[in-house]
Design a protein around this motif. Structure first.
Motif, mmCIF file in Angstrom:
data_model
loop_
_atom_site.group_PDB
_atom_site.id
_atom_site.type_symbol
_atom_site.label_atom_id
_atom_site.label_comp_id
_atom_site.label_asym_id
_atom_site.label_seq_id
_atom_site.Cartn_x
_atom_site.Cartn_y
_atom_site.Cartn_z
ATOM 1 N N VAL C 172 0.859 -1.189 0.000
ATOM 2 C CA VAL C 172 0.000 0.000 0.000
ATOM 3 C C VAL C 172 0.891 1.234 0.000
ATOM 4 C CG1 VAL C 172 -1.664 1.353 1.344
ATOM 5 C CG2 VAL C 172 -1.856 -1.153 1.290
ATOM 6 N N TYR C 173 0.608 2.181 -0.891
ATOM 7 C CA TYR C 173 1.345 3.449 -0.895
ATOM 8 C C TYR C 173 0.318 4.578 -0.771
ATOM 9 C CZ TYR C 173 5.022 6.807 -2.096
ATOM 10 O OH TYR C 173 5.965 7.810 -2.064
ATOM 11 N N PHE C 229 3.666 2.195 2.949
ATOM 12 C CA PHE C 229 4.457 3.414 2.688
ATOM 13 C C PHE C 229 3.539 4.615 2.841
ATOM 14 C CE2 PHE C 229 8.634 4.472 0.658
ATOM 15 C CZ PHE C 229 8.523 5.830 0.750
ATOM 16 N N ILE C 230 3.882 5.500 3.774
ATOM 17 C CA ILE C 230 3.103 6.710 4.047
ATOM 18 C C ILE C 230 3.944 7.911 3.621
ATOM 19 C CG2 ILE C 230 1.865 8.026 5.816
ATOM 20 C CD1 ILE C 230 0.874 5.107 5.333
ATOM 21 N N ASP C 231 3.364 8.758 2.782
ATOM 22 C CA ASP C 231 4.110 9.862 2.161
ATOM 23 C C ASP C 231 3.235 11.111 2.206
ATOM 24 O OD1 ASP C 231 5.601 11.502 0.520
ATOM 25 O OD2 ASP C 231 5.316 10.317 -1.306
ATOM 26 N N SER C 272 5.173 13.657 -8.199
ATOM 27 C CA SER C 272 6.509 13.210 -7.791
ATOM 28 C C SER C 272 6.428 11.939 -6.957
ATOM 29 C CB SER C 272 7.251 14.317 -7.035
ATOM 30 O OG SER C 272 6.587 14.621 -5.824
ATOM 31 N N ALA C 273 5.335 11.758 -6.221
ATOM 32 C CA ALA C 273 5.170 10.541 -5.421
ATOM 33 C C ALA C 273 5.112 9.293 -6.296
ATOM 34 C CB ALA C 273 3.909 10.639 -4.560
ATOM 35 N N LEU C 274 4.598 9.433 -7.505
ATOM 36 C CA LEU C 274 4.549 8.274 -8.412
ATOM 37 C C LEU C 274 5.944 7.698 -8.656
ATOM 38 C CD1 LEU C 274 2.051 9.072 -11.318
ATOM 39 C CD2 LEU C 274 1.768 7.413 -9.468
#
Lengths: 286, 286, 286, 286
Positions: C172-173, C229-231, C272-274
């Motif tokens: 999971v992102y 992943f937490i962003d 950018s997270a991609l």
């Protein structure tokens, strides 16, 4: 001279070009601490070339608990990073001053950047050390051209110096900072002469988080004259306190950069942080 | 046990978690070189915990001229980087083998990864060293799980090993590689016993660039079974040869990543390259 | 054909090489929602070239409130990013499925990934949509090769799907995720038919943070089978809830990456997270 | 006002904070080109707030062939990037001027930044456009606070403007630049009125590479008053010409940054380049 020699020389030429900077190891006598105190100073590549009256901005770079200034030199590779960033233009040429506020605390050596019973380091830093340094080296020596940064205990030191001496620094960069003592670390002070216990108690009393939460408008106005950067790894045991500090600053309306990068409480983190720290303090010299 | 102790333990806990890996320093007897040869091996965190039959992919990591395997350990900080990337999942746990093909060449020590008169290092590497390592350590030991990387002379070594032994490696990562001798470095060989002269002559004869340019379709087909990554700084005196190598690969239709980052021929570059190298070789283990 | 034409063709050749991928816009009939639901599917470069039985891993990529699947295509540039990362090898070729769970909520359109009165989207997603998609397209279709990611409301959706369907996803992102309703946003529900009010209420009832805090050992064991992943940006108004979620996971012993990068609640951040998300989910396909 | 409304307002607050900047679309009458020429101007967040006499540094940002200024706005997301970097302090607030030197060349529209028969764009740019812009907007308007950047044809334009007008710009950032015509692209000019043929011929005659190679010491001295940055992807069909330009600069002793990042001749590359370009030109405003 044969070409062979030329090949060898050529190989090491790029290193030479970048290595005109130097790190000076020196000592100053402190009346306040009643001791000789060691420090290291990075002098940028042009330092010795320029005419004597060229003056530089300065960064005070603080080490962590049980470390000394030499750790920034030998493990932080501060000279190599500063040379590279100055060469590429990503950071200004600056003097980087690394004081020694530590050593092996388990061997009974004092550690800490704040005043505590028996160790008036903050008084020493601002009354003796900083004036001495800025007289001796070619440093501009005003708030606009002075920054402070540090790691762990030194990150807390840098933040505290910025909070309590906001008229002195244009920016603060805190790495993995000991902003306060982590919740589970509240120590029992059964040995009042234990230097670690004294350090722990002082850090709690001088909590950076509480200071911001309790600051009035006048103080907050002063804090807004400083640029702040908080940088802490997602695996760092000090992360929660850094979060709290950032939240306190943000909620108080003090602009503050915040980053959580991959990493723990270790030199890989601090070394890579230099690549962000030196450009940040450079941008805020003016 | 008081809470005080707990605080101290807590501080070092994260380091402990990440430090179960180890670097082993060992020696192997070479009949080919008629010498004992030193090497270092990084064993990943789970290595000692897993049951004996868990096997790992392997990276051979080659040092530069006048360096030894210890430079990767002490200045490249290979253990810290590999631990971090394995912990965050950006690289696989792998065994990293650092052979010693050098030492102070100006003090008369042999340097070099290729066979040359008096120093059959390539023969030693593939006939003695690699088989010994892959028997002794828990290594999968096939092309799909074996990579090679290196810096400068070792970047040329890694590239050459990939070119001439393409059936052995799944990927090659070359940092600041000595792909050939730079134009201005063509040495005069007035002392035929000079080890640097012999090394220089061998590197020219075994030019990675010429090999690719002259490769026929059968060889190119083999090169396409390897993943390639060329990484060289914009201030590196070896940059032009790395450009030529990349262009030769691209023009021959061999897929090859190419990066020019800010930097020179120094450890700041090679250390940061590890953060790209370990994920790259991991992606290409299968 | 003159050379002139060749120049033009040459200019667009690299684009052509990278552009064999396609984004398909399609619709599925949902009995559960009693509606035709739109979706977009990214098919990687080799999808049409491979023989029909080549199957791919799949990423479900969820949009935010008042957006639709088209926002990932037109503003997230998902095709360009996925093509680039597949071409350089940093991410696997994968099918990326973008469902539509939104539209202009202020115009009275349903939004949300969870079941709520009048909008059983979660039931639709798992009972109708996902099975339909994985039959229709060449998708491997097991937990090991399925991931979910999303932004804002879709970040909360991705996290929730991972928490409540941990047997379905390998990773999971979550970007800028609506993990719960931010403190100051507790809505008054004076119009029970207001779709935003219903969404808000549902997000609070399905709080990702509370779920983790209240999870028993069996549930935590399941959560540990997923990579997390937490962003979230340092200027994002949802940051504090993302911090709480990360802390809950860490304190519960569920391994979870956490990053706070420079940025706010906007497309610069998500685009950018991609570049981090696609390599992350690729590493965790196995 | 209920809290519900507050939640909605809160969601869009951060966007509002960052969105006080604006992009103005405007037109200027050119006597030289005998045409109305379109342009876009990014005005930074503080532009409208500051008293009328606050003046800003300026970046001229040039688009590629068959594009217009609108491509930087709609696909380059220049406003979002500039807002973000100004907000975090990584770039200065600046005016960004995007002229239109193109459109669909295959539809018979003129393209190009240099003077060519029938299209005196360079004369227009320096004699009409730039003076008009710097009068109309609050721009400092000296070399120290003026930079030029561009992509592809506009990267060649930016480089050429820097080379031939080195007294005008403090820095140049070239993305995927058309430094010359790539080897295989030498066009046959059978239709002398073909605008693409005229453009191609002009770019060859005004080769940036040849100019540097043939520059005398006086010219090289002038080029050293500009900071240079060359940025081109490893999959870009223009890479080799960018390499040659960098090598020519380096060999002539003109300091020049050079990067080869992962990427091709596309907007993912140019958009990400803005994140390096704006800090670079900011560092070189003084």
């Amino acid at each position: 001279m044969d070409k062979h020699f030329f090949f060898i020389a050529f190989i090491f030429l790029p290193l030479t070009v970048l290595s005109r900077s130097r790190v000076v190891c020196d000592t100053v006598r402190s009346e306040i601490l009643n001791a000789d105190r060691h420090f290291s100073v990075y002098l940028p590549p042009s330092y010795d070339n320029e005419c004597a009256d060229k003056k530089y901005p300065v960064l005070y770079l603080l080490h962590g608990m049980s470390q000394t200034d030499m750790d920034w030199v030998y493990r932080g590779h501060v000279q190599e990073v500063a040379d590279r960033l100055a060469y590429s233009g990503e950071a200004d040429e600056m003097v980087i001053v690394m004081p020694d506020a530590g050593g092996d605390i388990y061997a009974g050596v004092w550690n800490g950047y704040f005043d505590m019973p028996g160790w008036s380091y903050e008084k020493y830093f601002f009354d003796e050390f900083l004036p001495y340094i800025e007289r001796k080296y070619n440093i501009i020596g005003d708030k606009n051209h002075r920054a402070v940064a540090g790691l762990s205990m030194g990150g807390g030191g840098a933040t505290g110096y910025g909070l309590w001496h906001s008229d002195m620094f244009s920016s603060v960069y805190a790495m993995s900072a000991l902003m306060d003592i982590p919740e589970k670390g509240a120590a029992k002070f059964d040995r009042p002469d234990d230097k670690l216990a004294i350090l722990t108690k002082t850090v709690m009393e001088r909590s950076c988080i509480c200071f911001v939460k309790e600051a009035d408008d006048i103080i907050l106005g002063k804090l807004r004259t400083v640029k702040w950067f908080i940088d802490c790894g997602d695996d760092d045991f000090l992360l929660d306190r850094n979060i709290e500090f950032f939240q306190a600053m943000r909620d108080a309306g003090v602009e503050c950069q915040f980053r959580v990068r991959d990493g723990g409480h270790d030199w890989e983190y601090w070394h890579s942080a230099l690549y962000m720290c030196l450009p940040f303090v450079s941008r805020n010299f003016k």
